[in-house]
Design an enzyme around this catalytic site. Structure first.
Site, PDB file in Angstrom:
ATOM      1  N   GLU A 405      -1.222   4.139   9.259  1.00  0.00           N
ATOM      2  CA  GLU A 405      -1.267   5.405   8.520  1.00  0.00           C
ATOM      3  C   GLU A 405      -2.664   6.023   8.452  1.00  0.00           C
ATOM      4  O   GLU A 405      -3.040   6.602   7.435  1.00  0.00           O
ATOM      5  CB  GLU A 405      -0.717   5.219   7.109  1.00  0.00           C
ATOM      6  N   GLU A 466       8.679   2.612   8.860  1.00  0.00           N
ATOM      7  CA  GLU A 466       8.778   2.377   7.407  1.00  0.00           C
ATOM      8  C   GLU A 466       9.647   3.443   6.771  1.00  0.00           C
ATOM      9  O   GLU A 466       9.544   4.624   7.128  1.00  0.00           O
ATOM     10  CB  GLU A 466       7.397   2.416   6.722  1.00  0.00           C
TER      11      GLU A 466
HETATM   12  C1  GAL Z   1       3.367   2.868   3.247  1.00  0.00           C
HETATM   13  C2  GAL Z   1       2.371   1.791   3.664  1.00  0.00           C
HETATM   14  C3  GAL Z   1       2.811   0.409   3.241  1.00  0.00           C
HETATM   15  C4  GAL Z   1       3.261   0.427   1.833  1.00  0.00           C
HETATM   16  C5  GAL Z   1       4.365   1.405   1.708  1.00  0.00           C
HETATM   17  C6  GAL Z   1       4.989   1.418   0.357  1.00  0.00           C
HETATM   18  O1  GAL Z   1       2.800   4.116   3.240  1.00  0.00           O
HETATM   19  O2  GAL Z   1       2.207   1.832   5.039  1.00  0.00           O
HETATM   20  O3  GAL Z   1       1.779  -0.504   3.413  1.00  0.00           O
HETATM   21  O4  GAL Z   1       2.210   0.756   1.015  1.00  0.00           O
HETATM   22  O5  GAL Z   1       3.869   2.689   1.971  1.00  0.00           O
HETATM   23  O6  GAL Z   1       6.165   2.149   0.418  1.00  0.00           O
END
Ligand code: GAL
Length: 753
Positions: A405, A466
């Site tokens: 990210e 994710e």
């Molecule tokens: C994302 C991140 C993860 C975690 C997640 C929580 O943005 O890459 O490491 O923090 O959010 O939902």
């Protein structure tokens, strides 16, 4: 063979043998690898330079690796409790047979910056907590007397080391948390081997073996072995060391590595009197415009992200716990892919993925922040170190070469991609991003898309890396509507991913709840983003993942609600609630009478093979109230039946060890789940109480004791001592019957003294 770990023996991949020095080297080879995990002296916080030979370490505590610099509660602790410089010392004698050889020390991972000294000689600091490092001890050794290896280990979040420098949503913990070995090799030796199967799907398949050789030239022989059988061999005289490539061809009958039959072979390299073996698998893994193909077969990727940390000791749990995580992901959550968010994880975890048939996206350490040039150089080195450690794992299908990210940084990411492609032309790269219009220098567009509906794939090779996570943080004990909605959100995303082949699939956030900093998570230093809790106990959403397997693998029926009449906003039952199942039809009984029937909800989930069932349990009469029973049907027959108590009473305490046979090597470890259950064995979601544990025998409890149950359950780990015997564990609850379990601890393994 010089594989430095256990050998797996069971079908489940969970019965491990300990290493012994006899197992680590072929008798014909001059190479010897000695375990150096026991008998470390730990001095806690650094108060003085501990690297001098005559430093007084008599007050230090004896510890075994993997080691956490501090043991913590499972939540609500301060990360500064482990962010300190600690000191370790290890005395040893060099084995007689090492004379005339080169002697290295290999650290598999220490968090986060290590200054290592041998007999007072300091090596340059190694910066990085997730990749291995080695030092050549040869010129500094005392060949006839005591040697002392000292480590000053800085476990603070040093801004000069990835992933640090900004905020990160996870904790890194401290300590020499992976194993250490002493490696004795002849002067001409094998430094590394990359064995790449090529043309895997054709009859002219071959293995191109890149041997990184050091020291004198000599005869190089490379064998492909299937157990003891030599399937192919090639020899070559090496004039000068360096990179030497040979090809194994005419391989005969080869079985492919797949998700259901993860067949592994050994490549054994002999160079002069040195020998080194590595495991490989024959598979072709490609992201294509039509999705992901494994051995030419389309596979929709269904995965979850995994952080490597456990309660109490961070990442410092030995091989068996690493295997167990892979086992849970593969066999309890029925995933076909895991992402090692956000860093290279234990080799034991990756070995288990190879053995179990679980695909892996592995990535470099980092979280949103990119540091200055020096930091970026370290990150590029992380790419190389990760790949050079892990290139032979057939389970790894994609290298993540961007800081998770982060914003674009053209020159930096040109370097990370080039490093990956130069070292390993066989695998594609990805770079996990959250900015849809960010620059794409990788092969696969790997995107954290937390919105719903999901974005259109904007690149022919598209993988969602994710979703859900912080957007719907859910605890195992949350109120019924939230738990159900958490489950349905995961189902909806996978339904959309299944609607279009241009989505290679998706990796949800995340598998297990994890400890984090105070500015993230739920206010107790935990992100409750998992489909399982921090103890790896399933939440309702885990049932969705589980239900996506084929019934011939397992018939699944999991409720995404707690059986109660008044916990739903509408009262009179849990409402219209999801049941996750791969059955064709359900019949629902209350207090023994048929209440209703249900079919998979194909309207809401048109693309899933096994959609959740929405079962109407609203407006229930409160009298008669009783047990809930759900029968699952396939082909008109009842294939599974589950019952849930309507009594609302705690029936029993359950104490459930994952393993009842361990090794007395001082580090072997197993989880012991503590649960209060109804009379059918279902966890009583709101049971509280305190469980007091007593342990007798060669082991220790890692965890809180007494343990205060949350949501009727929790877990501790039992770690062995370096001796054989029987561990007796007794668990007492305030009002439920006491429980006892026995764990047999067998033989001790060889260790360098
Ligand atoms: C994302 C991140 C993860 C975690 C997640 C929580 O943005 O890459 O490491 O923090 O959010 O939902």
């Amino acid at each position: 063979m010089n594989r430095r770990d256990f050998i797996t023996t069971s079908v489940a991949g969970l019965a491990l043998l300990p290493e012994t020095s006899a197992q680590t080297s072929a008798p014909s080879s001059a190479r010897r690898v000695y375990s150096m995990n026991r008998d470390w002296l730990f001095g806690g916080r650094k108060t003085a330079d501990c690297t001098a030979v005559d430093f007084n370490d008599s007050t230090f505590t004896k510890v075994t690796l993997p080691h956490s610099n501090v043991t913590l509660p499972w939540h609500s602790f301060d990360d500064r409790d482990y962010e300190f410089i600690s000191i370790y010392r290890r005395h040893f004698r060099v084995p007689e047979s090492a004379k005339g050889h080169r002697v290295f020390v290999d650290f598999e991972g220490a968090m986060a910056a290590s200054t290592v000294a041998i007999n007072g000689h300091k090596f340059p600091e190694f910066r990085g907590g997730y990749t291995p490092f080695s030092f050549d001890l040869t010129p500094h050794l005392n060949w006839t007397g005591d040697n002392v290896l000292a480590v000053e280990l800085d476990s603070s979040e040093r801004a000069d080391i990835p992933p640090f420098g900004g905020n990160i949503d996870y904790l890194t913990f401290g300590g020499i948390y992976r194993e250490v070995f002493l490696r004795v090799v002849p002067n001409g030796y094998i430094e590394n081997v990359f064995a790449e199967p090529q043309n895997v799907l054709n009859t002219d398949r071959k293995v191109v073996v890149r041997c990184y050789l050091e020291g004198n030239g000599g005869l190089l022989t490379v064998e492909l072995r299937d157990g003891e059988r030599v399937a192919a061999t090639v020899s070559d005289q090496v004039g000068k060391p360096g990179l030497h490539e040979v090809t194994l061809a005419s391989l005969g009958d080869i079985k492919l590595w797949s998700l259901t039959t993860p067949k592994l072979y050994d490549v054994v390299v002999k160079y002069g009197t040195d020998e080194h073996a590595t495991r490989i698998g024959f598979r072709e893994a490609r992201f294509t415009p039509k999705g992901f193909m494994l051995n030419g077969e389309h596979i929709k990727l269904r995965g979850l992200n995994r952080h490597q940390t456990f309660p109490y000791v961070g990442a410092a749990l030995a091989a068996r716990a690493q295997h167990r995580d892979a086992y849970i992901l593969k066999h309890e959550l029925k995933l076909n892919l895991v992402r090692t968010s956000h860093y290279p994880q234990s080799r034991h975890f990756l070995d288990a993925c190879d053995e179990l048939g679980l695909l892996v996206l592995e990535e470099i350490p980092g979280w949103q922040h990119i540091g200055e040039n020096d930091w970026q150089d370290l990150s590029v080195r992380n790419v190389a170190d990760m790949i050079r450690r892990d290139w032979n794992h057939p389970s790894i299908i994609l290298w993540g070469v961007r800081i998770n990210e982060s914003h674009d940084n053209h020159s930096f990411y040109v370097r990370t991609n080039k490093t990956a492609h130069d070292l390993d032309p066989s695998r594609q790269t990805g770079g996990i991003r959250y900015l849809y219009n960010s620059e794409l220098l990788e092969d696969v567009f790997t995107m954290n898309d937390f919105g719903f509906p999901l974005r259109e794939p904007n690149h022919p090779l598209y993988l969602n890396t994710e979703f859900i996570g912080h957007t719907y943080s859910t605890k195992r004990i949350d109120q019924i509507e939230r738990v159900a909605e958490h489950t349905l959100r995961h189902a909806r995303v996978h339904d959309q991913l299944a609607s279009d082949d241009r989505y290679a699939g998706g990796i949800g956030w995340c598998a297990f709840d994890y400890n984090t900093h105070g500015n993230f998570g739920s206010g107790d230093r935990i992100c409750y983003h998992g489909v399982s809790d921090i103890f790896r106990l399933p939440k309702a959403a885990a049932g969705f993942y589980k239900s996506q397997c084929e019934p011939n693998e397992e018939i699944v029926l999991e409720t995404a609600f707690n059986w109660s009449s008044g916990d739903h906003s509408g009262a009179g039952g849990p409402g219209i609630v999801p049941v996750c199942s791969n059955c064709e039809h359900l019949k629902v009984y209350i207090a023994g009478s048929l209440h209703g029937e249900a079919d998979p909800d194909r309207k809401a989930f048109a693309n899933l093979k096994y959609p959740p069932f929405m079962v109407d349990l609203s407006n229930l009469p409160l009298d008669p109230w009783g047990d809930l029973r759900i029968d699952g049907y396939i082909g008109g027959k009842v294939v599974i039946s589950k019952s849930y108590s309507g009594r609302g009473m705690d029936a029993k305490l359950l104490v459930e060890p994952d393993d009842v046979a361990l090794f007395g090597d001082g580090s072997d470890v197993t989880r012991v789940v503590l649960r209060v259950a109804d009379e059918f064995g279902n966890t009583q979601q709101f049971a509280s109480g305190v469980v007091t544990l007593t342990l007798e025998g060669p082991g220790e409890i890692i965890g809180e004791n007494p343990f205060g149950l949350v949501g009727g359950a929790g877990a501790v780990w039992i770690k062995t001592k370096a001796e054989a015997g029987v561990i007796h564990l007794t668990a007492k609850h305030q009002y439920l019957a006491e429980q006892k379990v026995e764990i047999t601890v067998s033989g001790t393994s060889a260790e360098l003294v």
